[in-house]
Design an enzyme around this catalytic site. Structure first.
Site, short mmCIF file in Angstrom:
data_model
loop_
_atom_site.label_atom_id
_atom_site.label_comp_id
_atom_site.label_asym_id
_atom_site.label_seq_id
_atom_site.Cartn_x
_atom_site.Cartn_y
_atom_site.Cartn_z
N ASP A 41 12.23 47.96 46.93
CA ASP A 41 11.85 49.17 47.46
C ASP A 41 12.70 50.13 47.64
OD1 ASP A 41 8.81 50.02 49.02
OD2 ASP A 41 10.71 50.54 50.21
N TYR A 51 15.70 58.10 50.41
CA TYR A 51 16.67 57.16 50.67
C TYR A 51 18.16 57.49 49.84
CZ TYR A 51 13.07 53.77 51.96
OH TYR A 51 11.98 53.30 52.76
N LYS A 53 8.98 56.26 46.39
CA LYS A 53 8.00 56.98 47.08
C LYS A 53 8.47 58.54 46.80
CE LYS A 53 8.39 53.36 50.54
NZ LYS A 53 9.93 53.00 50.07
N HIS A 90 5.07 59.17 50.43
CA HIS A 90 5.80 58.61 51.38
C HIS A 90 5.20 58.89 53.00
CE1 HIS A 90 10.22 57.17 52.60
NE2 HIS A 90 9.60 56.79 53.23
#
Length: 284
Positions: free
Chosen positions: A44, A49, A78, A110
């Site tokens: 994931d 990120y 996401k 997200h």
């Protein structure tokens, strides 16, 4: 790893590896190598990120090492909140390009609000709708095998279900014994949406909680394993994150023990409506 069949027939592992705050090629390589070695097949990530490119590169390098191919792993990413609305398709395509994948197994919205806008901004519902329509287009072309959302409330889900052509398959939210979102879980079950938990350890705060620690001792398990097993026994998927190979291995060892019903209830009884991450309830 056990798996769940999503509402469109796609199989998704119940346990995945979270990669939040895992950045840099060397760190990503160490973590993913340990995860693949210990049986993880689901990973994931997210645009925000800032590690999609490294995750994609490392997987391409490691899959042959472990005798695996792209079809053996399940990759989730996401849509960044900044890309909500008119920029959604471009945001989706950036994730595909960064991960260097022809397709992603699951793609999530997200956050229900647009970055840079207030939570109460009346434009949020329209931007969410635009984003979902863009994702539906990429689902239709085979670039995404399944669609879902993250940090949506029941209200956000009802709004989406009333308008979507492709039903969300997954809802990813904060869920742990201090935040037992039982009504949301019941709604997801009734709607055929799989609930996947993040922050199962309460950003680490729950591993020292006396009830959790006591159960870990009695079962001969780690506190993290007890917390993750508690979710799995409710049919909830988990995506624990660690940068330590030993803990990565431990967090995958969840299918060879069972929590007694009274212990499940004791953990659920810790609910205090405590959130360690974001609270989406104020986003219109």
């Amino acid at each position: 790893m056990e798996s769940v069949r999503l509402n469109n027939g796609v199989e998704m592992p119940l346990v995945g590896l979270g990669t939040f705050k895992v950045r840099g090629y060397e760190a990503v390589y160490l973590v993913l190598d340990a995860a693949l070695r210990h049986g993880y097949r689901s990973f994931d990530t997210a645009s925000v990120y800032q590690n999609e490119a490294d995750v994609g590169r490392v997987l391409k390098e490691l899959l042959p090492k472990h005798g695996l191919s792209r079809t053996d792993v399940f990759i989730t990413s996401k849509l960044a909140p900044r890309d909500h609305g008119a920029g959604a398709e471009a945001g989706c395509l950036r994730s595909l390009e960064a991960l260097d994948c022809q397709y992603l197994d699951l793609y999530l919205v997200h956050w229900p609000g647009k970055q840079g806008c207030k939570s109460e901004d009346p434009g949020n519902p329209g931007w969410r709708q635009q984003s979902w329509e863009a994702m539906e287009g990429l689902y239709g072309s085979g670039r995404f095998r399944a669609l879902g959302v993250s940090n949506y409330t029941e209200g956000h889900l009802r709004e989406l279900l009333a308008k979507c052509r492709v039903k969300p398959a997954v809802l990813q939210v904060e869920y742990h014994p201090f935040l037992v979102q039982s009504q949301l879980l019941a709604f997801c079950r009734a709607s055929g949406i799989h609930l996947q938990a993040y922050s199962s350890l309460g950003t680490g705060c729950l591993v020292a909680e006396p009830t959790v620690a006591g159960l870990a001792h009695s079962y001969g398990r780690t506190p993290a394993q007890v917390l993750l097993r508690w979710a799995l026994q409710q049919g909830i998927g988990v995506i624990p994150k660690s940068t330590h190979p030993e803990r990565i291995a431990q967090n995958a060892q969840l299918f060879d023990f069972h929590l007694a019903e009274e212990d499940m209830q004791a953990l659920s009884g810790l609910h205090s409506d405590t959130r360690y991450c974001w609270d989406p309830r104020h986003v219109v």
